[in-house]
Design a protein around this motif. Structure first.
Motif, PDB file in Angstrom:
ATOM      1  N   LYS A 133       0.869  -1.233  -0.198  1.00  8.73           N
ATOM      2  CA  LYS A 133       0.214   0.039   0.467  1.00  8.73           C
ATOM      3  C   LYS A 133       1.360   0.883  -0.107  1.00  8.73           C
ATOM      4  N   THR A 134       1.848   1.262   0.754  1.00 10.06           N
ATOM      5  CA  THR A 134       2.805   2.468   1.008  1.00 10.06           C
ATOM      6  C   THR A 134       3.594   2.451  -0.060  1.00 10.06           C
ATOM      7  N   ALA A 135       3.843   1.329  -1.595  1.00 12.18           N
ATOM      8  CA  ALA A 135       4.622   1.459  -2.189  1.00 12.18           C
ATOM      9  C   ALA A 135       3.472   2.248  -3.347  1.00 12.18           C
ATOM     10  N   GLY A 136       2.601   1.325  -3.284  1.00 17.30           N
ATOM     11  CA  GLY A 136       1.956   1.965  -4.214  1.00 17.30           C
ATOM     12  C   GLY A 136       1.522   3.524  -4.032  1.00 17.30           C
ATOM     13  N   ALA A 137       0.881   4.165  -2.855  1.00 18.76           N
ATOM     14  CA  ALA A 137       1.464   5.463  -2.582  1.00 18.76           C
ATOM     15  C   ALA A 137       1.651   5.872  -2.760  1.00 18.76           C
ATOM     16  N   GLU A 141       1.037   9.370  -6.060  1.00 11.42           N
ATOM     17  CA  GLU A 141       2.276  10.479  -5.317  1.00 11.42           C
ATOM     18  C   GLU A 141       2.864  11.222  -7.047  1.00 11.42           C
ATOM     19  N   ARG A 142       3.863  10.135  -7.062  1.00 10.94           N
ATOM     20  CA  ARG A 142       4.803  10.609  -7.991  1.00 10.94           C
ATOM     21  C   ARG A 142       4.078  10.983  -9.407  1.00 10.94           C
TER      22      ARG A 142
END
Length: 134
Positions: A4-8, A12-13
């Motif tokens: 989830k953090t990597a996807g977020a 964002e990028r």
């Protein structure tokens, strides 16, 4: 949780990229407006200038379509406006009647030469920091 953090982070990028793109296109529109052009108009002129450096050379519209972020119909309308303004000439491909050629006119080449430094300045400013120079 890591997925989830990597996807977020990716989202964002991606949103940052879109934001820089939108601000840059708006700034290009702003500086080119007094010359009767928008950012997309300039992109087509710029591609034609690069693809057809000699007077009278032509480029297939299909080749331009692969390099701009416009639908085929939007590109066709844009080229129609540029033609109406005397900046490009269109002709039908003799070998393939479905194909369309487009070429810069002298007026189009001169306008491109005049405004190219303005567009490049915007790119330099916006892409250096992602925001307009204060």
């Amino acid at each position: 949780m890591a997925a989830k953090t990597a996807g977020a982070g990716l989202e964002e990028r991606w949103r940052d990229i879109l934001s820089v793109h939108a601000r840059t296109m708006c700034e290009i529109d702003r500086v080119l407006h007094p010359h009767g052009l928008g950012a997309s108009d300039f992109e087509v002129l710029d591609i034609l200038a690069a693809e057809t450096p000699a007077h009278g050379e032509q480029c297939r519209v299909q080749n331009i379509a692969g390099r701009v972020h416009l639908s085929q119909s939007a590109l066709s309308r844009l080229i129609g406006r540029l033609e109406k303004d005397g900046l490009v000439l269109r002709s039908v491909c003799a070998e393939d009647r479905r194909g369309v050629w487009v070429a810069l006119t002298e007026k189009g080449r001169a306008l491109h030469t005049e405004v190219q430094p303005l567009q490049r300045d915007v790119l330099a400013r916006m892409l250096a920091t992602g925001t307009p120079a204060e």
